[in-house]
Design an enzyme around this catalytic site. Structure first.
Site, mmCIF file in Angstrom:
data_model
loop_
_atom_site.group_PDB
_atom_site.id
_atom_site.type_symbol
_atom_site.label_atom_id
_atom_site.label_comp_id
_atom_site.label_asym_id
_atom_site.label_seq_id
_atom_site.Cartn_x
_atom_site.Cartn_y
_atom_site.Cartn_z
ATOM 1 C CD GLU A 2 -60.961 15.634 -76.610
ATOM 2 O OE1 GLU A 2 -62.152 15.939 -76.769
ATOM 3 O OE2 GLU A 2 -60.522 14.484 -76.718
ATOM 4 C CG ASP A 3 -56.890 18.388 -74.030
ATOM 5 O OD1 ASP A 3 -57.551 17.338 -74.116
ATOM 6 O OD2 ASP A 3 -55.915 18.651 -74.744
#
Ligand code: MN
Length: 703
Positions: free
Chosen positions: A76-77
Site C-alpha cells: 500500500e505505502d
C-alpha cells in the site's frame, strides 16, 4: 521502546529459531521499504508494523501472521509489488499482505448505519485466509492506540469504523479482549466528553464500592477453600462502552448498573465449575431466574461459562461467572486461542484448517448440548461465506450467491433493471455480463430501453430471482410469438378457402372455437403457432361453411419468413435453408414451424399430407444470420485453415464450426458451418474461397 530484538526474545517463548529468523527478515525488509517514511506522530514508520506484530505475538499467532504484520503496509505505502513479495517470502505471505491491503483500501464509510452488518460480512468474505482478518485487527488495534496523533476528523472516522465494523468482527470471532479495547477506545474518540464524564463517575463509585467488593470477594474465597476448591476469584467491572450502551439502549440509570457487584471464578476442571456453583449458592441466595448454563449451551461465538446472580448482604445483587482456564482463554481470545496450540505442519492451509476446526469445535459443543444448530450458522457463514458482497454505484451493498454475475446483480437491484440490461462495468471497466463477481467490487449495469433478456443468460446466472425472471419473460415472449405465428398460419390456410382472417365475423369465430374445443381465439392461435393444432384442419371448419369448395390450383399467399430470430420458427439442420432457397414449412408439435429446403428428402413422406405442410416464402426484407454447411477439398498447404477462415470472415460471414478431415498427405476435406445472410452472400463466400490456390473443390453440403 519496542525493538525487533525485544520482540524476537518474546517470540522465543513459543516459536522455533528458524521461524523467528523469518520474522526478523520480514522486519528488515519492511524497514528498508518504509525508509524515510514517518508516522503522524513523527516516529519512523517501521514502529507501526513492529507494534502490530507485537500485538499478534501477544495472541501467540504463528510466524507467518507476524511476517505479514511486518509487511502489511508495504504494498500500500511503498512501490513494492505483490509479485516481489512472493519472490522474497513465498506466495502465502504475499497473499496475506495483499489481503490486508485490500481491506485497508476498502472504503467502509457509507452513510447507512444499517449496512454495518453487511460490511462485516463483506470484510470476512474478502479475506480468503482468516489470518488476514486477525492481522487487520492487530493493525487496527495499534491505530486505535495511537489515534491521538490524527486530526479530529480522521480520528472520528476511524473510531466509527472500528465501532461499527471491527469491534463486531472481533466479537464474532470470540476475541473479547480485543473487542473491549476497540469499544472503549472507539467510545473515547467518538464521544470524548461523555466518555470522560462516565469514567470520572466510575472512579468515584469504585472508591465507594471498594470495601464491599473486598468483603464479598473474601467471603467467596473462604467458602471455596472450605470446600477444597482450587480457584482464582476476580472482581469484575463492566467496561465503559458497555455501561454506556446499557444506559442508552436499556434505559438504565448509571446507579442501577453500578449497583451490581460482579465476580469471576476460574477453576481447573469443568466438574469443578458446578461444584463451585453449589458452594456459592450455599453462601448467598441465588436469584433462580437469572441462572444460565453456557457450559452446556455455549454462546454463538463459543463462549462458555456458568452465570448466576446472588443476593448478598443488605440485598446487593452479585453477578458471578464460573469457568475453566481454557474457557476463560477462549472467552478472551476466541479464534486466536486456537493458534496457541502448535501443530507440526507448517502449511498455509493450516490456518484455514484451524479456523474450520474452531467452527467445528463450536459445532460439537452445540451438538453435545442437543441444541438447535442455527446459532452456529452465523459464525460458519461468516468465516466461509458462500456469498459475494458487491457495491451498487451509490455504495449500497448487494448480497449475491457465490458465482453470481452482473446479470444476477441487475436482477437483484430490480427486475426491470435485469430485463433491460445490455452491458456492465465492474470497478469502472466494461466487462462481459457473464463475468463472475468478487466481493468488494463495484458493479454498474448499463440498460437500454426495449432490451430483452437473452436466453443464453440462463447458462450462467446463479440466483433464483434472475433465473425465474428471465424464464418468465421468455415464456411471455414465446406466448406472444406463438399467437402471432398461429395467426399468420391460419390466415394463410383460410385464404386457400377464400376467407379473410381479418374479416371473420362473430359467428365464424364461434364455429372455429366450438369446432376446436378451445375457449378463446388467442388460445386457438397459440395452439396453431406451437404446432399442437393444425391450421389446415381449423380452416376446414369454415371451408365446409362456405358453399364453394376450394380445389384446383391455389393462388398462394405464402407465409412470409422475415427473420432468423423468430422463436417459433426454426430451420432444419438436415438441409439448412437460407434466404433464396425454395422452402417448405412443416408444423411440428411443440417446435412450431420447421423450415426445410423444398428439395429436402427428409420431408418426402409429408408431401402428400397437405394439412401438415405450409407454403412459406422468404420475405424480401428477411434479416438475420442463417447457418449453412460448406465442404471444401484442399491440397496440403501450410496455414490453409487460417487463410480460409480469414477469407470467409472478411466477407462478414461468421464461422460457427470447423472440422478437418485429413484424407492423405495431399488432400484434406474441411467442413465448415458458416452464418450467411442469403444465397448471394453464400455465393460470394464460395467464390472467394474457390480463388485460393490450394482449394480443389468447394460445395454446399447436403445430407
Ligand atoms: Mn497499518
Amino acid at each position: 521502546m519496542l525493538t525487533i530484538d525485544i520482540l524476537s526474545h518474546r517470540l522465543s517463548s513459543y516459536l522455533e529459531p528458524p521461524q523467528i529468523q523469518l520474522v526478523r527478515r520480514a522486519y528488515y525488509y519492511a524497514e528498508q521499504a518504509h525508509d524515510g517514511q514517518k508516522r503522524r506522530s513523527g516516529e519512523p514508520y517501521i514502529t507501526h508494523p513492529l507494534e502490530v506484530a507485537e500485538n499478534l505475538a501477544n495472541m501467540h499467532m504463528d510466524h507467518q501472521s507476524l511476517m505479514a504484520a511486518m509487511l502489511h503496509d508495504v504494498i500500500e505505502d511503498t512501490g513494492i509489488s505483490k509479485k516481489a513479495l512472493s519472490e522474497q517470502f513465498g506466495a502465502t505471505i504475499a497473499e496475506l499482505v495483499d489481503g490486508v491491503s485490500k481491506l485497508t483500501q476498502f472504503e467502509f464509510e457509507t452513510p447507512a448505519e444499517k449496512q454495518a452488518e453487511n460490511f462485516q460480512k463483506m470484510a470476512l468474505a474478502m479475506a480468503q485466509d482468516i489470518r488476514v482478518i486477525i492481522v487487520k485487527l492487530a493493525d487496527r488495534l495499534h491505530n486505535m492506540r495511537t489515534l491521538e496523533a490524527l486530526k479530529p476528523e480522521k480520528r472520528r472516522r476511524i473510531a466509527k469504523e472500528t465501532l461499527e465494523i471491527y469491534a463486531p468482527i472481533a466479537h464474532r470471532l470470540g476475541m473479547n479482549d480485543l473487542r473491549i479495547e476497540f469499544e472503549d477506545r472507539g467510545f473515547y474518540a467518538m464521544h470524548p466528553l461523555r466518555a470522560s464524564r462516565l469514567k470520572a463517575a466510575l472512579e468515584t463509585v469504585r472508591g465507594n464500592r471498594k470495601e464491599l467488593v473486598e468483603k464479598i470477594q473474601s467471603a467467596i474465597e473462604i467458602r471455596l477453600e472450605r470446600e477444597s476448591i482450587n480457584a482464582i476469584v476476580i472482581g469484575r467491572e463492566k467496561h465503559l462502552y458497555s455501561i454506556y450502551q446499557k444506559m442508552r439502549l436499556k434505559k438504565k440509570s448509571f446507579n442501577e448498573i453500578m449497583d451490581v457487584y460482579a465476580f469471576r471464578i476460574v477453576v481447573d476442571e469443568v466438574d469443578t465449575c458446578y461444584r463451585a456453583l453449589g458452594a456459592i449458592h450455599n453462601l448467598y441466595k441465588p436469584v433462580i431466574t437469572e441462572f444460565k448454563d453456557y457450559i452446556a449451551i455455549p454462546k454463538a461465538n463459543g463462549y462458555q461459562s456458568l452465570h448466576t446472580v446472588l443476593v448478598g448482604m443488605h440485598g446487593v445483587p452479585i453477578e458471578v461467572q464460573i469457568r475453566t482456564k481454557e474457557m476463560d482463554e477462549m472467552a478472551n481470545s476466541g479464534i486466536a486461542a486456537h493458534f496457541l496450540y502448535k501443530s507440526d505442519s507448517d502449511e498455509s492451509s493450516n490456518s484455514q484448517a484451524r479456523a474450520r476446526q474452531w467452527v467445528k469445535g463450536l459445532l460439537e459443543m452445540q451438538q453435545a448440548a442437543g441444541n438447535s444448530l442455527e446459532f452456529i450458522e452465523n459464525v460458519k457463514i461468516d468465516l466461509f461465506p458462500d456469498e459475494v458482497y458487491v457495491f451498487t454505484p451509490v455504495g449500497e451493498i448487494v448480497e449475491l450467491p457465490g458465482g453470481a454475475t452482473a446479470v444476477d446483480f441487475a436482477y437483484a437491484v430490480h427486475t426491470d433493471v435485469g430485463n433491460a440490461c445490455v452491458a456492465c462495468r465492474i470497478n469502472g471497466h466494461l466487462a462481459p455480463l457473464s463475468e463472475t463477481l468478487k466481493s468488494g467490487q463495484k458493479v454498474e449495469v448499463i440498460t437500454a430501453t426495449g432490451a430483452q433478456p437473452n436466453p443464453n443468460w440462463l447458462n450462467f446466472v446463479t440466483s433464483g430471482k434472475a433465473r425465474s425472471a428471465i424464464r418468465h419473460v421468455l415464456k411471455n415472449q414465446r406466448h406472444h410469438e406463438s399467437i402471432e405465428l398461429g395467426r399468420r398460419m391460419l390466415s394463410r390456410k383460410l385464404s386457400d378457402v377464400d376467407i379473410d382472417f381479418n374479416s371473420l365475423d362473430k359467428a365464424q369465430e364461434k364455429i372455429l372455437l366450438e369446432g376446436s374445443g378451445v375457449p378463446t381465439m388467442d388460445k386457438l392461435l397459440e395452439d396453431i403457432g406451437q404446432g399442437s393444432r393444425i391450421a389446415f384442419g381449423v380452416a376446414q371448419l369454415l371451408a365446409s361453411d362456405v358453399k364453394r369448395p376450394h380445389g384446383g390450383v391455389n393462388i398462394y399467399s405464402p407465409l412470409m419468413i422475415d427473420s432468423a430470430d423468430e422463436m417459433m420458427i426454426s430451420f432444419a439442420r438436415c438441409c439448412r435453408p437460407i434466404p433464396g432457397d425454395p422452402i417448405i414449412g412443416h408444423v411440428s408439435s411443440g417446435k412450431g414451424l420447421v423450415i426445410h429446403q423444398d428439395t429436402c428428402h427428409n420431408i418426402n413422406d409429408l408431401r402428400n399430407q397437405p394439412e401438415k405442410i405450409n407454403q412459406v416464402n422468404w420475405a424480401p426484407t428477411v434479416t438475420g444470420e442463417f447457418l449453412v454447411d460448406i465442404r471444401v477439398e484442399v491440397g496440403s498447404e501450410r496455414g490453409i485453415i487460417a487463410t480460409l477462415a480469414t477469407r470467409i470472415t472478411e466477407l462478414g460471414a461468421n464461422i460457427e464450426q470447423i472440422n478437418v478431415d485429413e484424407r492423405d498427405a495431399h488432400n484434406s476435406v474441411i467442413n465448415l458451418c458458416v452464418g450467411v445472410t442469403n444465397r448471394i452472400h453464400l455465393a460470394n463466400v464460395m467464390r472467394r474461397v474457390r480463388g485460393l490456390n490450394s482449394v480443389i473443390r468447394i460445395s454446399r453440403s447436403k445430407q
